[in-house]
Design an enzyme around this catalytic site. Structure first.
Site, PDB file in Angstrom:
ATOM      1  N   CYS A 123       0.759  -1.291   0.029  1.00 36.02           N
ATOM      2  CA  CYS A 123       0.064  -0.061   0.033  1.00 36.02           C
ATOM      3  C   CYS A 123       0.824   1.133   0.041  1.00 36.02           C
ATOM      4  O   CYS A 123       0.541   2.534  -0.052  1.00 36.02           O
ATOM      5  CB  CYS A 123      -0.871   0.035   1.075  1.00 36.02           C
ATOM      6  N   HIS A 267      -3.871   6.909   1.899  1.00 38.07           N
ATOM      7  CA  HIS A 267      -4.235   5.286   1.604  1.00 38.07           C
ATOM      8  C   HIS A 267      -5.453   5.121   2.061  1.00 38.07           C
ATOM      9  O   HIS A 267      -5.764   5.406   3.316  1.00 38.07           O
ATOM     10  CB  HIS A 267      -3.284   4.221   2.084  1.00 38.07           C
ATOM     11  N   ASN A 298     -10.261  -1.243  -0.438  1.00 39.59           N
ATOM     12  CA  ASN A 298      -8.901  -1.054  -0.248  1.00 39.59           C
ATOM     13  C   ASN A 298      -8.125  -1.525  -1.293  1.00 39.59           C
ATOM     14  O   ASN A 298      -8.012  -2.827  -1.600  1.00 39.59           O
ATOM     15  CB  ASN A 298      -8.321  -1.848   1.194  1.00 39.59           C
TER      16      ASN A 298
END
Ligand SMILES: CC(C)(COP(=O)(O)OP(=O)(O)OC[C@H]1O[C@@H](n2cnc3c(N)ncnc32)[C@H](O)[C@@H]1OP(=O)(O)O)[C@@H](O)C(=O)NCCC(=O)NCCS
Length: 342
Positions: A123, A267, A298
């Site tokens: 990420c 993020h 996500n």
């Protein structure tokens, strides 16, 4: 007499010239997730902020999504693909390890013989790519660099795992980094903590998964497809406490205060993590915050450029605004910076 090497010379500054995203067509609402795990729409929304996510179909490969997203970024930057002197693809979910998917993407876009390679920084992948691209542009090894964050996390999701089945999504986001007359990318604060490598990881290595002779014979142990697992609460605490400090360092390194920001684009891991960071950073209420996770889930390396594109598209932030970005995830790894929005 010793010869002197002529040094490479690059641009004095760099900035993001264009951004683009690709979102798969198939929407997976929470109601569909409830077919796989014992949960509720309300639990998923309150614990993660996610209402729906998008999962890629067979045609929406890592390469295809990347080419679509990159095409938009190139168009926004107003450059020709052959001006791109580097293609960096951040991904943890391209399942064919060799060769790098970046070369196919570079070729399909028409980037000539540009160096093209993949990086694995989960990420934080977009921030890692941005740091490399900034260095390449200023160091003189490329005029423009294409940075792509792309994931098909649905391929690595165990739909029976209650702690992850509702979290992950698929998509691609891309940015063109190139020369600038004024500083457009602050120092990237990036790092890693391998002592926490097990906190988010693949359940088993591919060689372990496929080295089960009984499974080959059909006699015993079943081959279990590797998936992503995480210790949710550990990640949560680390993200909220340690990452807010990293975000503060990025602001300080850029000489910017929170009230000068035009956007905060963390993020998209979990809405509660985003809310807690906003609080810890004492972000003024008028600074718009990316909350793309509600509709996208996500998407790891893709989440920051996807959220950036969406904020610009919806007019929540505008070109020229300063944005604080921060990515964090499996490794553990992190990367934060202040950037000027394209
Ligand atoms: C995953 C996450 C949402 C889980 O939330 P949590 O509050 O930590 O949940 P817990 O695992 O402590 O479980 C709390 C309760 O919910 C239950 N629960 C767990 N998963 C559930 C689900 N999918 N649906 C309904 N209930 C669930 C548990 O059984 C537990 O019940 P109990 O209190 O009766 O024992 C949260 O830990 C998180 O967001 N972590 C960060 C993860 C992240 O963002 N990762 C990406 C990093 S890049």
């Amino acid at each position: 007499m010793s010869a002197t090497i002529k040094p490479a010379t690059g641009a004095q500054y760099s900035r993001i010239h264009g951004v683009g995203g690709y979102r798969p067509t198939r929407v997976i609402p929470n109601s569909e997730v409830l077919n796989w795990i014992d949960s509720s729409d309300e639990w998923i929304r309150t614990r993660s902020g996610i209402a729906e996510r998008r999962w890629a179909g067979p045609e929406e490969s890592v390469a295809e999504m990347s080419v679509q997203a990159a095409g938009k970024a190139v168009a926004m930057a107003g450059i020709r693909p052959e001006q791109i002197g580097g293609v960096i693809v951040a991904t943890v979910s391209h399942l064919k390890q060799t060769p790098a998917i970046a070369t196919e993407i570079a070729q399909r876009l028409g980037c000539g013989t540009a160096p093209a390679f993949d990086i694995s920084a989960a990420c934080a992948g977009f921030g890692y790519g941005l740091s490399l691209a900034d260095g390449m542009v200023r160091g003189g090894s490329a005029e423009y660099v294409l940075v792509i964050g792309v994931e098909r996390l649905s391929d690595l999701t165990d739909v029976t795992d209650r702690s992850t089945a509702f979290i992950f999504g698929d998509g691609a986001g891309a940015a063109i980094v190139g020369p600038s007359d004024t500083p457009g990318i602050g120092r990237v604060i990036w790092g890693s903590d391998g002592s926490q490598a097990d906190v988010i990881s693949q359940t088993q290595a591919w060689d372990t998964a496929f080295a089960k002779p009984d499974a080959v014979n059909g006699a015993g142990e079943e081959i279990k497809w590797p998936a992503l697992r995480m210790e949710g609460q550990t990640v949560f605490r680390w993200a909220v406490y340690d990452m807010a400090k990293v975000a503060e360092q990025a602001l300080e390194a850029a000489g910017i205060t929170a009230d000068q920001l035009g956007a905060f684009i963390p993020h998209q891991a979990n809405m509660r993590i985003i809310d807690a960071m906003v609080k810890k950073l004492d972000l003024p209420p008028n600074v718009p915050v990316a909350r793309d996770i509600a509709e996208t889930g996500n998407t790891s390396a893709a989440s920051i450029p996807l959220a950036m594109e969406r904020m610009l598209e919806r007019g929540e932030a505008k070109s020229g605004d300063l944005a604080l970005i921060i990515g964090f995830g499996a490794g553990l790894v992190y990367a934060a910076a202040v950037v000027t929005l394209p």
